[in-house]
Design a protein around this motif. Structure first.
Motif, PDB file in Angstrom:
ATOM      1  N   GLU A   1     -82.671  16.978 100.915  1.00 51.18           N
ATOM      2  CA  GLU A   1     -81.349  16.540 101.362  1.00 51.18           C
ATOM      3  C   GLU A   1     -80.910  17.420 102.520  1.00 51.18           C
ATOM      4  O   GLU A   1     -81.081  18.637 102.483  1.00 51.18           O
ATOM      5  N   VAL A   2     -80.366  16.794 103.555  1.00 50.71           N
ATOM      6  CA  VAL A   2     -79.798  17.522 104.682  1.00 50.71           C
ATOM      7  C   VAL A   2     -78.307  17.221 104.679  1.00 50.71           C
ATOM      8  O   VAL A   2     -77.900  16.059 104.694  1.00 50.71           O
ATOM      9  N   ARG A   3     -77.504  18.286 104.644  1.00 46.09           N
ATOM     10  CA  ARG A   3     -76.046  18.151 104.596  1.00 46.09           C
ATOM     11  C   ARG A   3     -75.453  18.606 105.922  1.00 46.09           C
ATOM     12  O   ARG A   3     -75.892  19.617 106.485  1.00 46.09           O
ATOM     13  N   ASP A   4     -74.472  17.844 106.393  1.00 49.58           N
ATOM     14  CA  ASP A   4     -73.779  18.226 107.619  1.00 49.58           C
ATOM     15  C   ASP A   4     -72.286  17.946 107.484  1.00 49.58           C
ATOM     16  O   ASP A   4     -71.843  17.392 106.483  1.00 49.58           O
ATOM     17  N   ALA A   5     -71.512  18.311 108.490  1.00 49.42           N
ATOM     18  CA  ALA A   5     -70.056  18.224 108.435  1.00 49.42           C
ATOM     19  C   ALA A   5     -69.502  16.857 108.822  1.00 49.42           C
ATOM     20  O   ALA A   5     -68.305  16.631 108.703  1.00 49.42           O
TER      21      ALA A   5
ATOM     22  N   ALA B   1     -90.004  25.543 105.969  1.00 57.01           N
ATOM     23  CA  ALA B   1     -89.460  25.590 104.608  1.00 57.01           C
ATOM     24  C   ALA B   1     -90.147  24.559 103.716  1.00 57.01           C
ATOM     25  O   ALA B   1     -90.491  24.853 102.566  1.00 57.01           O
ATOM     26  N   ILE B   2     -90.370  23.360 104.230  1.00 51.16           N
ATOM     27  CA  ILE B   2     -91.037  22.315 103.443  1.00 51.16           C
ATOM     28  C   ILE B   2     -92.494  22.686 103.199  1.00 51.16           C
ATOM     29  O   ILE B   2     -93.012  22.529 102.096  1.00 51.16           O
TER      30      ILE B   2
ATOM     31  N   GLU C   1     -77.137  22.171 106.238  1.00 47.68           N
ATOM     32  CA  GLU C   1     -77.860  22.750 105.107  1.00 47.68           C
ATOM     33  C   GLU C   1     -79.072  21.894 104.765  1.00 47.68           C
ATOM     34  O   GLU C   1     -79.008  20.679 104.833  1.00 47.68           O
ATOM     35  N   LEU C   2     -80.141  22.553 104.360  1.00 44.78           N
ATOM     36  CA  LEU C   2     -81.342  21.890 103.880  1.00 44.78           C
ATOM     37  C   LEU C   2     -81.498  22.257 102.409  1.00 44.78           C
ATOM     38  O   LEU C   2     -81.519  23.434 102.056  1.00 44.78           O
ATOM     39  N   VAL C   3     -81.582  21.239 101.539  1.00 44.79           N
ATOM     40  CA  VAL C   3     -81.750  21.456 100.109  1.00 44.79           C
ATOM     41  C   VAL C   3     -83.050  20.777  99.693  1.00 44.79           C
ATOM     42  O   VAL C   3     -83.239  19.581  99.939  1.00 44.79           O
ATOM     43  N   VAL C   4     -83.947  21.532  99.070  1.00 43.96           N
ATOM     44  CA  VAL C   4     -85.228  21.003  98.614  1.00 43.96           C
ATOM     45  C   VAL C   4     -85.306  21.178  97.106  1.00 43.96           C
ATOM     46  O   VAL C   4     -85.134  22.289  96.604  1.00 43.96           O
ATOM     47  N   GLU C   5     -85.528  20.073  96.413  1.00 43.58           N
ATOM     48  CA  GLU C   5     -85.704  20.114  94.958  1.00 43.58           C
ATOM     49  C   GLU C   5     -87.134  19.716  94.636  1.00 43.58           C
ATOM     50  O   GLU C   5     -87.582  18.636  95.025  1.00 43.58           O
TER      51      GLU C   5
END
Length: 117
Positions: A57-61, A5-6, A44-48
């Motif tokens: 940003e990597v989001r987890d629980a 993805a990156i 989740e992986l968020v790329v701006e």
């Protein structure tokens, strides 16, 4: 998948070192999320992509922030035979900025890099 993805997101950049660094740091964040989040939890992986910057940003629980990214956290150096403990050191050392934030369902850990287009 995160590395791909990156690579795809930064395919237009003429900064190979920046692409490699973004890929490495993203892999470290995702590996930490997988290692420290209960099995089956969402990650989740968020790329701006901004004009001169890439923010990942990597989001987890797990709402517990990574202590090593806190502003006043001790910065222990891992020993030469220690298998873990270098990921956040790499992120702090190679990124322009990094940190963490609370999300509605856990936390996000992020870094930003200056990237030439």
């Amino acid at each position: 998948m995160a590395r791909a993805a990156i690579r795809a997101a930064l395919a237009g950049s003429d900064d190979p070192a920046g692409r490699d660094t973004a890929e490495l740091l993203t892999a470290e964040l995702v590996a930490n999320a997988v290692r420290h989040t209960p099995g089956g939890s969402r990650i989740e992986l968020v790329v701006e992509l901004l004009p001169k910057q890439c923010r990942v940003e990597v989001r987890d629980a797990d709402p517990e922030p990574p202590a090593a990214l806190s502003p006043h956290a001790p910065r222990p150096e891992p020993g030469p035979w220690q298998e873990h403990g270098r990921g956040l050191l790499l992120i702090r050392s190679l990124s322009a900025e990094c940190g963490h934030l609370l999300t509605a369902w856990g936390k996000g850990v992020w870094f930003s890099l200056t990237v030439r287009n």
